[in-house]
Design a protein around this motif. Structure first.
Motif, PDB file in Angstrom:
ATOM      1  N   LEU A 152      58.356  35.760  48.829  1.00 53.48           N
ATOM      2  CA  LEU A 152      57.581  34.808  47.681  1.00 53.48           C
ATOM      3  C   LEU A 152      57.193  35.207  46.311  1.00 53.48           C
ATOM      4  O   LEU A 152      56.447  34.412  45.765  1.00 53.48           O
ATOM      5  CB  LEU A 152      56.260  34.750  48.776  1.00 53.48           C
ATOM      6  N   LEU A 211      56.699  28.558  39.662  1.00 54.13           N
ATOM      7  CA  LEU A 211      55.479  27.806  39.196  1.00 54.13           C
ATOM      8  C   LEU A 211      54.308  29.059  38.929  1.00 54.13           C
ATOM      9  O   LEU A 211      54.372  29.903  39.708  1.00 54.13           O
ATOM     10  CB  LEU A 211      54.823  26.917  40.187  1.00 54.13           C
ATOM     11  N   PRO A 212      53.377  28.818  38.277  1.00 54.71           N
ATOM     12  CA  PRO A 212      52.144  29.791  38.215  1.00 54.71           C
ATOM     13  C   PRO A 212      51.236  29.557  39.208  1.00 54.71           C
ATOM     14  O   PRO A 212      51.123  28.698  39.957  1.00 54.71           O
ATOM     15  CB  PRO A 212      51.711  29.339  36.837  1.00 54.71           C
ATOM     16  N   ALA A 213      50.189  30.737  39.221  1.00 53.77           N
ATOM     17  CA  ALA A 213      49.308  30.748  40.308  1.00 53.77           C
ATOM     18  C   ALA A 213      48.374  29.552  40.062  1.00 53.77           C
ATOM     19  O   ALA A 213      47.676  29.040  40.682  1.00 53.77           O
ATOM     20  CB  ALA A 213      48.601  32.014  40.196  1.00 53.77           C
ATOM     21  N   ILE A 260      46.911  26.405  36.924  1.00 52.14           N
ATOM     22  CA  ILE A 260      47.295  25.674  35.547  1.00 52.14           C
ATOM     23  C   ILE A 260      46.214  25.052  35.324  1.00 52.14           C
ATOM     24  O   ILE A 260      45.624  24.479  36.167  1.00 52.14           O
ATOM     25  CB  ILE A 260      48.435  24.720  35.815  1.00 52.14           C
ATOM     26  N   LYS A 283      49.972  38.465  48.044  1.00 52.31           N
ATOM     27  CA  LYS A 283      48.593  38.914  48.630  1.00 52.31           C
ATOM     28  C   LYS A 283      48.900  39.332  50.069  1.00 52.31           C
ATOM     29  O   LYS A 283      49.557  38.467  50.952  1.00 52.31           O
ATOM     30  CB  LYS A 283      47.749  37.909  48.388  1.00 52.31           C
ATOM     31  N   TYR A 287      51.957  29.325  49.913  1.00 51.05           N
ATOM     32  CA  TYR A 287      53.106  29.912  50.658  1.00 51.05           C
ATOM     33  C   TYR A 287      52.512  31.021  51.603  1.00 51.05           C
ATOM     34  O   TYR A 287      51.527  31.814  51.400  1.00 51.05           O
ATOM     35  CB  TYR A 287      53.873  30.850  49.921  1.00 51.05           C
ATOM     36  N   ASN A 288      53.097  31.143  52.892  1.00 50.17           N
ATOM     37  CA  ASN A 288      52.744  32.086  53.722  1.00 50.17           C
ATOM     38  C   ASN A 288      54.087  32.700  54.377  1.00 50.17           C
ATOM     39  O   ASN A 288      54.812  31.809  55.014  1.00 50.17           O
ATOM     40  CB  ASN A 288      51.840  31.534  54.734  1.00 50.17           C
ATOM     41  N   THR A 345      51.091  36.037  51.436  1.00 49.92           N
ATOM     42  CA  THR A 345      50.761  34.679  50.784  1.00 49.92           C
ATOM     43  C   THR A 345      50.857  34.806  49.218  1.00 49.92           C
ATOM     44  O   THR A 345      50.551  35.778  48.584  1.00 49.92           O
ATOM     45  CB  THR A 345      49.174  34.397  51.268  1.00 49.92           C
ATOM     46  N   LYS A 346      51.079  33.502  48.848  1.00 52.44           N
ATOM     47  CA  LYS A 346      51.261  33.424  47.353  1.00 52.44           C
ATOM     48  C   LYS A 346      50.840  31.720  46.972  1.00 52.44           C
ATOM     49  O   LYS A 346      51.233  30.960  47.869  1.00 52.44           O
ATOM     50  CB  LYS A 346      52.460  33.676  46.746  1.00 52.44           C
ATOM     51  N   ASP A 347      49.824  31.658  46.278  1.00 51.02           N
ATOM     52  CA  ASP A 347      49.657  30.286  45.954  1.00 51.02           C
ATOM     53  C   ASP A 347      49.955  30.122  44.458  1.00 51.02           C
ATOM     54  O   ASP A 347      49.997  30.575  43.668  1.00 51.02           O
ATOM     55  CB  ASP A 347      48.075  30.122  45.771  1.00 51.02           C
ATOM     56  N   VAL A 348      50.729  28.796  44.405  1.00 55.03           N
ATOM     57  CA  VAL A 348      51.370  28.261  43.010  1.00 55.03           C
ATOM     58  C   VAL A 348      50.508  26.949  42.606  1.00 55.03           C
ATOM     59  O   VAL A 348      50.222  26.098  43.625  1.00 55.03           O
ATOM     60  CB  VAL A 348      52.833  28.297  42.920  1.00 55.03           C
ATOM     61  N   SER A 349      50.507  26.405  41.686  1.00 52.80           N
ATOM     62  CA  SER A 349      49.889  25.333  41.087  1.00 52.80           C
ATOM     63  C   SER A 349      50.794  24.321  40.537  1.00 52.80           C
ATOM     64  O   SER A 349      51.826  25.048  39.849  1.00 52.80           O
ATOM     65  CB  SER A 349      48.811  25.467  40.184  1.00 52.80           C
ATOM     66  N   TYR A 350      50.868  23.021  40.727  1.00 54.40           N
ATOM     67  CA  TYR A 350      51.779  22.060  40.126  1.00 54.40           C
ATOM     68  C   TYR A 350      50.662  20.992  39.500  1.00 54.40           C
ATOM     69  O   TYR A 350      50.941  19.917  39.199  1.00 54.40           O
ATOM     70  CB  TYR A 350      52.702  21.410  40.757  1.00 54.40           C
TER      71      TYR A 350
END
Lengths: 115, 229
Positions: A21, A48-50, A52, A70, B51-52, B65-70
């Motif tokens: 990931l 994509l970034p964490a 925006i 994480k 994401y998990n 986990t990871k979080d991404v923004s759109y």
């Protein structure tokens, strides 16, 4: 005997998996050109970034990247019962965790990088 | 033996809880809905992918986990609302996109009110929004609210899940007539890495979301709205 144990541990170690990931490429390896690189090129290279954020005042867009993933939980076996326990770790990322920031102008062109 | 029985009971109970059906709209509201004009809206409160991943580590497993923004890259609300409206019409209802009947500022106000409270709380429309909807002859608002897009991955499995709720709001009385979980998700068709869904301006994610929404509107929505038994 020791060699056999080491060999087994090595085989088991190789079977372990790594997360998929993370950013598509290392943040440190990113070589973008100011006033040239487009937003889509950054997204294609890093993902994509964490976070925006959009500034309506100057029409700039700020992309914040974090490094790595994480650890949110550990699933451990309990003795020889075959049962497992889950330990949840950590909370959401804070602003201080961001490893790089990319700023784009209204034409989607990179104008500033901060690491 | 007692432990075995207990485990079997536990598993069976878990299965039954897992299959708990979403509630159904009351028959009188279903009847009213059939003869009314409704506005449809898709509202995503957080423009992010969560994401998990379950990672195998031989002696233990980890969840990463990871979080991404759109945010600002895909106007998911407008896009999926436009996509939804004709699909809801295909169910035999007179539906229009909320974007075709209400000014942007009223929709922005609706989204802000959604972001300010958890989805379990009852939906209340502002007087301004209700007035605009009533001016257009809209009797009900059919809304899907999704807080984020969840992606779950482990060896051999890459699944997406929109954690959506469906609401039916009576515009005239401002009463919430329905609130229930709206299942929407499925497997990602990606070659290697699940983050491929971000490529080409989120092309993969957009396609999958529309496909799943289409399936759920056809499969779950008619039952939840009481249009079929």
């Amino acid at each position: 005997m020791l060699l056999r144990i080491l060999a087994i541990l090595l085989v088991l170690g190789l079977a372990a998996c790594a997360t998929t990931l993370d950013n598509k490429n290392d943040l440190s390896s990113a070589e973008f050109k100011l006033n040239e690189t487009k937003k889509s090129e950054v997204a294609d290279y890093l993902g994509l970034p964490a976070k925006i954020s959009n500034s309506e005042e100057d029409k700039k867009q700020y992309w914040y990247y974090t490094d790595g993933t994480k650890l949110s939980g550990l699933i451990l076996p309990i003795g020889a019962t075959g049962m497992t326990t889950t330990i949840h770790t950590g909370g959401p990322a804070s602003d201080l965790d961001y490893a790089a920031m990319f700023v784009f102008d209204e034409n989607d062109t990179l104008i500033e990088v901060s690491r | 033996m007692k432990l075995f029985k207990f485990l079997v009971l536990l598993i069976v109970s878990a299965l039954f809880f897992g299959c708990a059906a979403s509630p159904k709209l009351s028959p009188d509201v279903t009847q009213s809905l059939k003869g009314s004009k409704l506005a449809v809206a898709y509202a995503q409160t957080e423009k992010r992918i969560h994401y998990n991943e379950l990672v195998y580590k031989v002696f233990w497993n980890e969840t990463r986990t990871k979080d991404v923004s759109y945010n600002g890259l895909w106007d998911i609300d407008t896009d999926l609302t436009s996509y939804m409206a004709p699909k809801v019409c295909d169910l035999g209802l007179k539906a229009v996109s909320i974007y075709d009947v209400v000014p942007e500022e009223n929709i922005k106000e609706l989204h802000e009110s959604l972001m300010a409270k958890p989805r379990e709380e009852e939906l209340v429309l502002s007087d301004g929004l209700r007035a605009k909807l009533m001016d257009e002859g809209i009797d009900y608002l059919l809304m899907l609210r999704n807080d984020h897009i969840g992606v779950y991955t482990q060896i051999g499995l890459k699944q997406g899940q929109a954690h959506a709720m469906m609401y039916v709001q009576d515009v005239r009385s401002n009463e919430q007539k329905y609130a229930g979980f709206f299942p929407c998700g499925g497997n990602f068709k990606v070659e290697k890495n699940v983050r491929e869904i971000e490529n080409n301006n989120l092309a993969g994610l957009k396609d999958h979301m529309k496909e799943w929404l289409d399936v759920s509107i056809q499969k779950h929505m008619p039952k939840q709205l009481g249009l079929v038994q």
